[in-house]
Write a protein that holds these residues in place. Structure first.
Motif, PDB file in Angstrom:
ATOM      1  N   LEU A  32      46.181  43.250  31.047  1.00 36.73           N
ATOM      2  CA  LEU A  32      46.840  42.729  32.569  1.00 36.73           C
ATOM      3  C   LEU A  32      46.068  42.983  33.514  1.00 36.73           C
ATOM      4  O   LEU A  32      46.247  42.235  34.455  1.00 36.73           O
ATOM      5  CB  LEU A  32      48.348  43.415  32.153  1.00 36.73           C
ATOM      6  N   ASP A  33      45.390  44.142  33.460  1.00 40.72           N
ATOM      7  CA  ASP A  33      44.589  44.330  34.620  1.00 40.72           C
ATOM      8  C   ASP A  33      43.552  43.503  34.654  1.00 40.72           C
ATOM      9  O   ASP A  33      42.976  43.173  36.033  1.00 40.72           O
ATOM     10  CB  ASP A  33      43.808  45.955  34.444  1.00 40.72           C
ATOM     11  N   GLU A  34      43.131  42.816  33.779  1.00 41.29           N
ATOM     12  CA  GLU A  34      42.150  41.890  34.050  1.00 41.29           C
ATOM     13  C   GLU A  34      42.366  40.406  34.305  1.00 41.29           C
ATOM     14  O   GLU A  34      41.499  39.573  34.699  1.00 41.29           O
ATOM     15  CB  GLU A  34      41.250  41.640  32.484  1.00 41.29           C
ATOM     16  N   GLY A  36      43.674  39.441  37.277  1.00 38.49           N
ATOM     17  CA  GLY A  36      43.324  39.215  38.444  1.00 38.49           C
ATOM     18  C   GLY A  36      41.854  38.646  38.569  1.00 38.49           C
ATOM     19  O   GLY A  36      41.554  37.398  38.956  1.00 38.49           O
ATOM     20  N   PRO A  37      40.971  39.581  38.337  1.00 32.60           N
ATOM     21  CA  PRO A  37      39.645  39.310  37.919  1.00 32.60           C
ATOM     22  C   PRO A  37      39.283  38.139  37.273  1.00 32.60           C
ATOM     23  O   PRO A  37      38.214  37.297  37.736  1.00 32.60           O
ATOM     24  CB  PRO A  37      38.980  40.537  37.486  1.00 32.60           C
ATOM     25  N   PHE A  38      39.892  37.703  36.198  1.00 31.98           N
ATOM     26  CA  PHE A  38      39.737  36.630  35.309  1.00 31.98           C
ATOM     27  C   PHE A  38      40.055  35.432  36.292  1.00 31.98           C
ATOM     28  O   PHE A  38      39.246  34.189  36.114  1.00 31.98           O
ATOM     29  CB  PHE A  38      40.426  36.528  34.048  1.00 31.98           C
ATOM     30  N   MET A  39      41.136  35.280  37.000  1.00 28.83           N
ATOM     31  CA  MET A  39      41.643  34.180  37.794  1.00 28.83           C
ATOM     32  C   MET A  39      40.541  33.880  38.848  1.00 28.83           C
ATOM     33  O   MET A  39      40.038  32.901  39.103  1.00 28.83           O
ATOM     34  CB  MET A  39      42.818  34.465  38.257  1.00 28.83           C
ATOM     35  N   ALA A  40      39.951  34.975  39.553  1.00 30.68           N
ATOM     36  CA  ALA A  40      39.008  34.731  40.475  1.00 30.68           C
ATOM     37  C   ALA A  40      38.013  34.489  40.083  1.00 30.68           C
ATOM     38  O   ALA A  40      37.219  33.461  40.665  1.00 30.68           O
ATOM     39  CB  ALA A  40      38.929  36.301  41.463  1.00 30.68           C
ATOM     40  N   ALA A  41      37.389  34.711  38.813  1.00 30.60           N
ATOM     41  CA  ALA A  41      36.044  34.131  38.247  1.00 30.60           C
ATOM     42  C   ALA A  41      36.428  32.769  38.033  1.00 30.60           C
ATOM     43  O   ALA A  41      35.261  31.943  38.385  1.00 30.60           O
ATOM     44  CB  ALA A  41      35.664  35.019  37.137  1.00 30.60           C
ATOM     45  N   VAL A  52      48.918  35.606  41.021  1.00 32.42           N
ATOM     46  CA  VAL A  52      48.480  36.623  40.017  1.00 32.42           C
ATOM     47  C   VAL A  52      49.798  37.196  39.452  1.00 32.42           C
ATOM     48  O   VAL A  52      49.790  37.503  38.027  1.00 32.42           O
ATOM     49  CB  VAL A  52      47.533  37.648  40.573  1.00 32.42           C
ATOM     50  N   ALA A  53      50.653  37.648  40.026  1.00 28.82           N
ATOM     51  CA  ALA A  53      51.790  38.306  39.515  1.00 28.82           C
ATOM     52  C   ALA A  53      52.349  37.302  38.634  1.00 28.82           C
ATOM     53  O   ALA A  53      52.882  37.592  37.513  1.00 28.82           O
ATOM     54  CB  ALA A  53      52.698  38.819  40.771  1.00 28.82           C
ATOM     55  N   ALA A  54      52.609  36.108  38.904  1.00 26.30           N
ATOM     56  CA  ALA A  54      53.503  35.135  38.208  1.00 26.30           C
ATOM     57  C   ALA A  54      52.599  34.967  36.685  1.00 26.30           C
ATOM     58  O   ALA A  54      53.269  34.918  35.772  1.00 26.30           O
ATOM     59  CB  ALA A  54      53.374  33.842  38.868  1.00 26.30           C
TER      60      ALA A  54
END
Length: 313
Positions: A32-34, A36-41, A52-54
């Motif tokens: 789950l910590d990854e 946000g970074p995955f979405m940003a990439a 990101v929360a959704a």
């Protein structure tokens, strides 16, 4: 439309030498910590915290991570065994690790004399295949410059692998009553402008579906497009899955087998969009609902990948 990033002329001297195969996919968060970074990439910019929360909540519903990275790793291991001596296989991702470049470097350090970069999407589109191709650009030189394979939607073993999955899926329904079952083939929707510009994606998906239908003898089938961008402001490929389910119920069908022909691994689009969202919609319409199992490491699918690799030169 999809030229090789570094054209490679086959050399008989290297035909029997060590060949590396990199299976390329988008990637996915391993925790789950990854997310946000995955979405940003993937998006090329940080996603708003509420978005990101959704998405995190969705990942919680499918096990707290994407299964795709480990599934692709398993596919690579199975492919290496299927190909045998003279080959090694690696997973390489566009938006998570190991990246395509990292896997390429590893392959070269392992002694590869030539490299095949194989898109795990059977269908070519600038939306995904273009990103895979760009990830291969500038890697290597001479014999180690990757030979990029952008599509393979009509490979006979790929079609046979889906035939096997569909036949197994149909067994969930009552025997001899196929007239009450509709098979809905799904693939990821993309903006229509890509198709208008000459992108072969839709044509290739529909061709693969026709080949599978001919192989299986399915009586009733539809093609639908899933997972449209939540904030899409332009036309995307239609019809969507939910309207297709509505129409199937209105036409008197009692059961649906959804076949995710556009995906070769389980991930958010199968485990959440299909198994949760589409299933719930079908249940609300009174439809019995099943999903054909994803190909993942199906022996027939691995044989298809090996066949594609062997025919690359």
């Amino acid at each position: 439309m999809f030229p090789d990033p570094c054209p490679l002329t086959p050399d008989p001297v290297f035909f029997m030498s060590h060949t590396a195969v990199i299976l390329i996919a988008l990637g996915g968060p391993r925790s789950l910590d990854e997310v946000g970074p995955f979405m940003a990439a993937f998006m090329g910019r940080p996603a708003p915290p509420p978005v990101v929360a959704a998405v995190v909540e969705r990942y919680k519903l499918i096990g707290g991570k994407s299964p795709l990275p480990e599934l692709v790793k398993a596919q690579a291991e199975a492919l290496a065994k299927e190909l045998g001596n003279g080959y090694r296989a690696y997973e390489g991702f566009r938006y998570s690790g190991p990246t395509v470049a990292e896997s390429f470097d590893r392959a070269v350090k392992d002694g590869a004399r030539r490299v095949i970069a194989l898109s795990l999407s059977p269908f070519a589109t600038e939306v995904t295949t273009g990103a895979y191709r760009s990830a291969c650009e500038g890697l290597g030189s001479g014999e180690t410059c990757p030979l990029f394979i952008p599509y393979w939607h009509n490979n006979p073993l790929f079609i046979e692998a889906w035939e096997e999955r569909i036949c197994h899926g149909l067994k969930h329904f009552w025997a001899g009553r196929q007239e009450h079952v509709v098979v809905i083939f799904t693939s990821h929707s993309i903006p229509v402008r890509y198709i208008t510009a000459g992108d072969p994606y839709q044509q290739q998906v529909e061709e693969a579906v026709r080949l599978v239908v001919a192989k299986t003898g399915i009586k009733h089938w539809r093609v639908a497009w899933q997972s449209k961008g939540a904030r899409a402001t332009e036309p995307w490929l239609e019809p969507g899955v939910e309207p297709t389910l509505d129409k199937a119920a209105a036409e008197g069908f009692k059961a649906v087998l959804e076949v995710p022909i556009g995906f070769t691994c389980d991930h958010m689009e199968t485990l959440y969009d299909i198994d949760i969202v589409h299933r719930k919609h079908a249940k609300g319409l009174g439809l019995a609902f099943e999903r054909a199992e994803s190909l993942n490491s199906s022996p027939l699918f691995i044989k298809a990948l090996a066949d594609i690799v062997r025919k690359a030169f």
